[in-house]
Enzyme design. Structure first.
Site, PDB file in Angstrom:
ATOM      1  N   ARG A   1      -0.472  -9.449  15.315  1.00  0.00           N
ATOM      2  CA  ARG A   1      -1.193  -8.996  14.122  1.00  0.00           C
ATOM      3  C   ARG A   1      -0.865  -9.859  12.906  1.00  0.00           C
ATOM      4  NH1 ARG A   1      -1.438  -2.717  12.965  1.00  0.00           N
ATOM      5  NH2 ARG A   1      -2.946  -2.873  14.673  1.00  0.00           N
TER       6      ARG A   1
ATOM      7  N   GLU B   1       0.821  -1.195   0.000  1.00  0.00           N
ATOM      8  CA  GLU B   1       0.000   0.000   0.000  1.00  0.00           C
ATOM      9  C   GLU B   1       0.866   1.260   0.000  1.00  0.00           C
ATOM     10  OE1 GLU B   1      -3.640   1.712   2.866  1.00  0.00           O
ATOM     11  OE2 GLU B   1      -2.329   0.085   3.563  1.00  0.00           O
TER      12      GLU B   1
ATOM     13  N   LYS C   1      -9.070   2.400  -2.464  1.00  0.00           N
ATOM     14  CA  LYS C   1      -9.400   1.727  -1.204  1.00  0.00           C
ATOM     15  C   LYS C   1     -10.809   2.113  -0.785  1.00  0.00           C
ATOM     16  CE  LYS C   1      -7.300   1.077   3.412  1.00  0.00           C
ATOM     17  NZ  LYS C   1      -6.096   1.433   4.209  1.00  0.00           N
TER      18      LYS C   1
ATOM     19  N   TYR D   1      -9.061   4.758  13.424  1.00  0.00           N
ATOM     20  CA  TYR D   1      -9.183   4.312  14.803  1.00  0.00           C
ATOM     21  C   TYR D   1      -7.803   3.851  15.261  1.00  0.00           C
ATOM     22  CZ  TYR D   1      -9.444  -0.264  12.479  1.00  0.00           C
ATOM     23  OH  TYR D   1      -9.188  -1.358  11.700  1.00  0.00           O
TER      24      TYR D   1
ATOM     25  N   CYS E   1      -5.527  -3.132   1.923  1.00  0.00           N
ATOM     26  CA  CYS E   1      -5.377  -3.277   3.374  1.00  0.00           C
ATOM     27  C   CYS E   1      -6.700  -3.463   4.119  1.00  0.00           C
ATOM     28  CB  CYS E   1      -4.587  -2.099   3.926  1.00  0.00           C
ATOM     29  SG  CYS E   1      -3.839  -2.478   5.542  1.00  0.00           S
TER      30      CYS E   1
ATOM     31  N   SER F   1      -6.663 -61.947   5.786  1.00  0.00           N
ATOM     32  CA  SER F   1      -5.711 -62.477   4.808  1.00  0.00           C
ATOM     33  C   SER F   1      -4.273 -62.312   5.261  1.00  0.00           C
ATOM     34  CB  SER F   1      -5.891 -61.751   3.472  1.00  0.00           C
ATOM     35  OG  SER F   1      -5.489 -60.393   3.592  1.00  0.00           O
TER      36      SER F   1
ATOM     37  N   ASN G   1     -11.451 -66.107  -9.158  1.00  0.00           N
ATOM     38  CA  ASN G   1     -12.731 -65.659  -8.616  1.00  0.00           C
ATOM     39  C   ASN G   1     -13.477 -66.752  -7.861  1.00  0.00           C
ATOM     40  OD1 ASN G   1     -12.236 -63.148  -9.616  1.00  0.00           O
ATOM     41  ND2 ASN G   1     -13.681 -63.262 -11.310  1.00  0.00           N
TER      42      ASN G   1
ATOM     43  N   ASP H   1      -5.330 -54.428   4.221  1.00  0.00           N
ATOM     44  CA  ASP H   1      -6.717 -53.998   4.352  1.00  0.00           C
ATOM     45  C   ASP H   1      -7.464 -54.740   5.452  1.00  0.00           C
ATOM     46  OD1 ASP H   1      -6.219 -52.266   2.312  1.00  0.00           O
ATOM     47  OD2 ASP H   1      -7.275 -53.410   0.775  1.00  0.00           O
TER      48      ASP H   1
END
Length: 686
Positions: free
Chosen positions: A212, A54, A123, A129, A179, A370, A458, A374
């Site tokens: 901050r 800025e 901006k 403040y 900002c 097994s 299978n 898994d």
């Protein structure tokens, strides 16, 4: 003209830099020099967008000096000079400057590219403040939409309603705010993102006080996550006045909530965070999260934006990739994150199973062991579920069912594991039943011929499943599924039986590459594991993945899953990027080659042995990617469409037809294979 495969810009990336520079108080000429020096370095690094702090052309903390004509004249001259010098520079430069418009002074983001002043964004929200006093000098710019501004001899669009879109880099749409704009409840960048901005920039002064920096990171992370965007933040640093405050020069780049890059704070010279933003990822996130655009519909009336187009002309050379890539996208490299992921994965599975068992009358869990990864992990889940329910582990009915190719090693592992866990364990030899079926269908193996085809495999899977389901009927039990997410992706299961079928599939949401880490976590975190059980678990982890359905060959080598269908490391890499982001195959190949080409580059998951750190080159990546695409899109969906219930674990998604992934069972992989071949014709087979 299409960019070459090696270019990051071809694959949806755009390089962004957040720069902080030493400033000279109220000296725009010197500050323009500093901007140009950083801009030239960004140009050499193929940066597409570079954001600076800025008011960096004057310094932020110059107070009433900002209203002096000499300073304002010098600012206009400095901007004209930057515009002229930018002709030969690649990046879009976004610099901070005070500018006069009509009767007021505005705190502005000035956007410059290739000899043109693209626009100026004032901006919107001015802090007045605590240590801030901006309304003494500046006017808020939130009411300046649809304006133009003169800067010296230049003229450009002016207002907070500006988007800057690259015509030749799809998805690169930039918005700049200043900002304080990101500290308000509804930042300008939120509306800009809804209007299409993907790269959100913040030019910040922001003097530093304790904590901050963490606030800034929280804001940038949250804004990038909520807006499904990249957010680049550059704060003022060296050279600013320290009359009453100090400065740390923090720079950050986030993408979708993830930190891509940051610099050290309190630098003694220029610094920049540089990262390649994944525009494809952002587009895909917005495409999938429909509420993002629903939110646009709600606020469309007060979110009109103007779009300024520019031509970026990205380089056609290999500029590398400036972002970290995970070899194992399901497995974090950070030890704390990995431990948390394993904790959550394990407890998701356990709590899902507890709820299911309670809902159906507390049956006895029936599980086939097994001796592989898994079923071992599934047993650990079942054991913890029993503990949580206050039930004896002896109610777990575990069975090892050796077949024609079962090794003594895996069989003994299965028995030892069940005993160490405290489960009931029985051995059922499936060979007589399997032989009877093979005889009944006239299979040549029954006549003594060494025919080990898919029928032979299978039949064994089917017999095991038949035993488990009938045992569950007989003993008041429920069959616990063991198949994992990776096997479901590849269709590496026998339809209707075997790993595909169960009463509840506890592993269905966990990929193969994560399961081993969850087991390690169970060992290391003492989840009811004693030394004997830990030794058995380690033995399981050290065993090569195999279905053990075909006897060893003449070389004595057992059937290897990864020899047949490819490495799970690469398949899980592809699965993550297909399931989570829907990426093109060529991009997945590009990412995988970068992630896997050098075993010494980048991070490995914690505890990964040095001797096991391997690499894959691009031809190898492409070879197995073709297999993945063919199996995932053209073959495996009919198996996934009939899978039992099981909990989702990974945020990347599940493959349940009732959840993340819904697809036709009679699909094909032609479009994906064609895209990969178009990008890499010399590596893709017809």
């Amino acid at each position: 003209m299409s960019l070459p495969f090696e270019s990051a810009y071809r694959h949806g990336f755009a390089r962004v830099a957040a720069c902080t520079i030493p400033v000279a108080i109220a000296d725009p000429a010197a500050n323009a020099d500093a901007v140009l020096a950083a801009a030239r370095e960004c140009d050499a690094e193929a940066v597409a967008v570079a954001v600076f702090p800025e008011l960096c052309l004057t310094g932020y903390a110059i107070e009433d000096l900002v209203m002096q004509d000499a300073v304002l004249d010098a600012v206009a001259t400095a901007i004209e000079r930057l515009v002229e010098a930018s002709v030969d520079l690649f990046p879009v430069l976004v610099v901070g400057a005070p500018l006069l418009h009509r009767n007021r002074l505005y705190n502005c983001a000035v956007v410059i590219h290739r000899g043109e002043l693209l626009g100026v964004a004032p901006k919107s929200y001015l802090p007045t403040y605590r240590e801030f006093y901006e309304r003494r000098w500046f006017a808020p710019g939130d009411d300046q939409g649809d304006q133009d501004i003169r800067v010296g001899e230049l003229e450009a669009p002016f207002g907070p309603d500006l988007l800057f879109e690259a015509l030749d880099v799809p998805g690169l749409t930039v918005h700049a705010e200043v900002c304080e704009d990101v500290w308000v409840p509804i930042p300008p960048s939120s509306r800009a993102a809804l209007a299409g901005a993907t790269v959100l920039l913040n030019l910040s002064g922001s003097p530093i006080t304790i904590a901050r920096a963490e606030d800034r990171k929280d804001l940038c992370q949250s804004q990038s996550l909520r807006c499904l965007a990249a957010y680049a933040y550059a704060a003022a640093g060296t050279g600013e006045s320290t009359n009453d405050v100090s400065w740390d020069g923090q720079t950050l780049i986030y993408e979708g909530g993830n930190l891509l890059a940051e610099t050290e704070r309190f630098p003694d010279g220029p610094r920049r965070s540089v990262a390649d933003v994944d525009l494809d990822r952002l587009r895909q996130d917005r495409l999938r999260q429909g509420t993002f655009d629903d939110n646009r519909r709600t606020h469309e009336a007060d979110a009109a934006f103007r779009t300024v187009h520019f031509q970026l002309d990205p380089p056609s050379t290999d500029v590398g990739l400036r972002r970290s890539l995970d070899r194992f996208p399901f497995v974090p490299d950070d030890p704390e994150r990995l431990a948390l992921d394993c904790y959550e994965a394990f407890n998701i599975q356990v709590s899902g199973l507890v709820q299911r068992m309670r809902a159906i009358g507390d049956p006895k869990p029936v599980i086939g062991l097994s001796g592989g990864l898994d079923s071992t992990h599934a047993l650990l889940v079942v054991a913890r579920a029993m503990d949580r329910m206050g039930r004896p582990r002896s109610d777990i009915l575990a069975y090892t069912m050796p077949g024609f190719a079962t090794s003594e090693h895996t069989k003994s592992n299965a028995i030892a594991l069940a005993e160490s866990v405290g489960a009931s364990i029985e051995t059922i030899d499936i060979r007589p039943a399997a032989t009877e079926i093979l005889e009944g269908i006239g299979h040549p193996f029954a006549e003594g011929e060494p025919v080990h085809d898919v029928t032979f495999e299978n039949v064994q899977a089917g017999v095991r499943t038949d035993f488990l389901f009938r045992l569950a009927n007989h003993k008041g039990g429920m069959v616990i599924g063991t198949s994992d997410l990776s096997e479901l992706a590849l269709g590496w299961a026998t339809y209707g039986v075997g790993d595909q079928m169960s009463h509840y599939a506890v592993n269905a949401g966990v990929p193969k590459t994560l399961i081993q880490h969850v087991i390690r976590w169970v060992i290391s975190h003492g989840e009811g594991v004693d030394e004997a059980e830990a030794a058995v678990l380690q033995s399981v982890l050290d065993t090569e993945i195999s279905p053990e359905l075909v006897p060893a060959g003449q070389d004595g080598r057992m059937q290897s899953t990864e020899d047949r269908i490819g490495p799970y490391a690469l398949h899980d890499f592809a699965l993550y990027h297909v399931l989570r982001f829907g990426f093109r195959p060529s991009k997945i190949a590009y990412l995988a080659a970068h992630a896997w080409s050098d075993p010494d580059a980048g991070a490995w998951p914690p505890g990964f042995p040095d001797e096991d750190r391997y690499a894959y080159d691009l031809p190898t990546v492409v070879k197995w990617l073709q297999i993945f695409l063919q199996r995932y899109f053209a073959f495996a969906q009919f198996k996934r469409s009939a899978i039992p219930n099981g909990p989702k674990v990974s945020p990347a998604g599940s493959l349940s037809p009732r959840g993340d992934w819904r697809a036709p069972s009679d699909g094909n992989a032609r479009a994906w294979l064609a895209e990969l071949k178009a990008a890499l014709p010399e590596l893709v087979e017809d």
